[in-house]
Design an enzyme around this catalytic site. Structure first.
Site, PDB file in Angstrom:
ATOM      1  N   SER A 160      -6.322  -2.070   3.587  1.00 26.46           N
ATOM      2  CA  SER A 160      -4.990  -1.972   4.194  1.00 26.46           C
ATOM      3  C   SER A 160      -3.937  -2.483   3.229  1.00 26.46           C
ATOM      4  CB  SER A 160      -4.936  -2.788   5.486  1.00 26.46           C
ATOM      5  OG  SER A 160      -3.595  -2.875   5.946  1.00 26.46           O
ATOM      6  N   HIS A 166      -5.569   2.650   3.870  1.00 24.45           N
ATOM      7  CA  HIS A 166      -5.111   2.435   5.241  1.00 24.45           C
ATOM      8  C   HIS A 166      -3.665   1.952   5.215  1.00 24.45           C
ATOM      9  CE1 HIS A 166      -5.754   1.649   9.551  1.00 24.45           C
ATOM     10  NE2 HIS A 166      -5.020   0.560   9.373  1.00 24.45           N
ATOM     11  N   ASP A 209      -0.633   0.686   7.561  1.00 25.93           N
ATOM     12  CA  ASP A 209      -0.229   0.161   8.868  1.00 25.93           C
ATOM     13  C   ASP A 209       1.278   0.298   9.050  1.00 25.93           C
ATOM     14  OD1 ASP A 209      -2.659  -0.880  10.108  1.00 25.93           O
ATOM     15  OD2 ASP A 209      -2.717  -2.283   8.434  1.00 25.93           O
ATOM     16  N   HIS A 231      -1.890   4.476  10.406  1.00 24.06           N
ATOM     17  CA  HIS A 231      -2.068   3.863  11.723  1.00 24.06           C
ATOM     18  C   HIS A 231      -0.691   3.531  12.276  1.00 24.06           C
ATOM     19  CE1 HIS A 231      -3.606   0.002  13.982  1.00 24.06           C
ATOM     20  NE2 HIS A 231      -3.187   0.948  14.812  1.00 24.06           N
ATOM     21  N   GLY A 254       0.017  -6.491  14.647  1.00 21.34           N
ATOM     22  CA  GLY A 254       1.345  -6.973  14.314  1.00 21.34           C
ATOM     23  C   GLY A 254       1.405  -7.830  13.079  1.00 21.34           C
ATOM     24  N   PHE A 255       0.304  -8.474  12.726  1.00 20.36           N
ATOM     25  CA  PHE A 255       0.292  -9.353  11.564  1.00 20.36           C
ATOM     26  C   PHE A 255      -1.053  -9.271  10.863  1.00 20.36           C
ATOM     27  CE2 PHE A 255       3.286 -11.332  14.520  1.00 20.36           C
ATOM     28  CZ  PHE A 255       4.392 -11.540  13.706  1.00 20.36           C
ATOM     29  N   GLY A 256      -1.036  -9.409   9.542  1.00 19.15           N
ATOM     30  CA  GLY A 256      -2.268  -9.506   8.790  1.00 19.15           C
ATOM     31  C   GLY A 256      -2.795 -10.927   8.802  1.00 19.15           C
ATOM     32  N   GLY A 257      -4.032 -11.084   8.357  1.00 19.06           N
ATOM     33  CA  GLY A 257      -4.607 -12.403   8.177  1.00 19.06           C
ATOM     34  C   GLY A 257      -5.135 -13.085   9.420  1.00 19.06           C
ATOM     35  N   ASP A 306     -10.474  -2.406  12.735  1.00 13.35           N
ATOM     36  CA  ASP A 306      -9.250  -2.849  12.061  1.00 13.35           C
ATOM     37  C   ASP A 306      -8.867  -4.245  12.545  1.00 13.35           C
ATOM     38  OD1 ASP A 306      -6.838  -3.152  10.797  1.00 13.35           O
ATOM     39  OD2 ASP A 306      -5.863  -1.432  11.735  1.00 13.35           O
ATOM     40  N   GLY A 307      -8.992  -5.215  11.647  1.00 17.01           N
ATOM     41  CA  GLY A 307      -8.526  -6.555  11.965  1.00 17.01           C
ATOM     42  C   GLY A 307      -9.539  -7.635  11.662  1.00 17.01           C
ATOM     43  N   GLY A 338      -7.996  -5.965   4.951  1.00 14.77           N
ATOM     44  CA  GLY A 338      -6.706  -6.347   4.402  1.00 14.77           C
ATOM     45  C   GLY A 338      -6.855  -7.492   3.427  1.00 14.77           C
ATOM     46  N   SER A 339      -6.745  -8.703   3.949  1.00 13.16           N
ATOM     47  CA  SER A 339      -6.849  -9.893   3.106  1.00 13.16           C
ATOM     48  C   SER A 339      -8.161  -9.935   2.342  1.00 13.16           C
ATOM     49  CB  SER A 339      -6.714 -11.154   3.970  1.00 13.16           C
ATOM     50  OG  SER A 339      -5.510 -11.140   4.704  1.00 13.16           O
TER      51      SER A 339
END
Length: 228
Positions: free
Chosen positions: A11, A36, A38, A69, A145-148, A176-177, A198-199
């Site tokens: 992401s 990906h 977002d 997404h 709404g937020f990464g990490g 995802d997440g 992501g991270s």
């Protein structure tokens, strides 16, 4: 047991925005299967990220599959813009509008693959009647709404329910997440085959990206019986 292909989809929300184009190239070269993207509107989710012009700007930088997404409401007015910008697959949230069939059919009508996304609190049953209209089901394993954020482990049961609902349909299940090398195996065992990272993909700088992706892929592949 037959599997949908294993796909790692970093992401770019977790990338260094000051070096955005370089980051897209770097994650591509590091072994990403999909990119990906977002999209957040500050309304459906409490953050604002990218619009179609950003997708258009990075499209020439990678030939990889662009997995867009949409965490926006309403989504329908923007489907054509994202399709024209270079999205290969567009996912809309089941919670984002009253006419989910129409949204999914519109995406396919634009010549793109269609995905449906579910927030953690939304039951799997919410998509039971649209499975013939989708190419992918995206299961949020954090609140969007937020990464990490930390992975919500009870979502593994939901993934397994969705896998059972899909049956032999050619539908991908995307997770995802909070996906990391430590929970990738559990995601794969539950039925997920597209892992958004992501991270976990972008940590350590560009020199680490290939190793990050490989660690996630290897953990999932081993759980799928593809790596011994």
């Amino acid at each position: 047991m037959t599997h949908r292909p294993l796909i790692i989809a970093p992401s770019i929300l977790a990338s260094d925005f000051a070096r955005f184009g370089e980051e897209v190239r770097a994650i591509d070269e590091a072994g990403a299967d999909w990119i990906h993207i977002d999209v957040m509107d500050g309304h459906f989710v409490p953050n604002i990220s990218f619009g179609p012009e950003v997708v258009r700007a990075i499209r020439p930088l990678s030939a990889k599959f662009f997995d867009v997404h949409l965490m926006i409401a309403p989504a329908d007015p923007y489907l054509e813009a994202f399709a024209k910008a270079g999205a290969d697959l567009i996912s809309v949230h089941a919670e984002a509008g009253p006419h989910l069939h129409r949204s999914l059919q519109a995406i396919r009508g634009l010549g793109r693959r269609a995905g449906v996304a579910l927030n953690p609190a939304t039951p799997a049953s919410a998509i039971e009647n649209v499975l013939d209209d989708v190419d992918l089901v995206l299961v949020m394993t954090v609140n969007p709404g937020f990464g990490g954020q930390a992975f919500i482990a009870p979502m593994l049961e939901k993934i397994a329910r969705i896998k059972a609902m899909i049956g032999d349909r050619p539908i991908d299940i995307e997770i995802d997440g909070g996906v990391t090398k430590d929970n990738a195996a559990a995601c794969a065992r539950a039925g997920g085959n597209v892992l958004v990272a992501g991270s976990a993909a972008f940590k350590g700088g560009a020199a680490a990206y290939a190793g990050n992706i490989a660690a996630i892929r290897d953990a999932a592949a081993q759980a799928r019986g593809e790596l011994v």
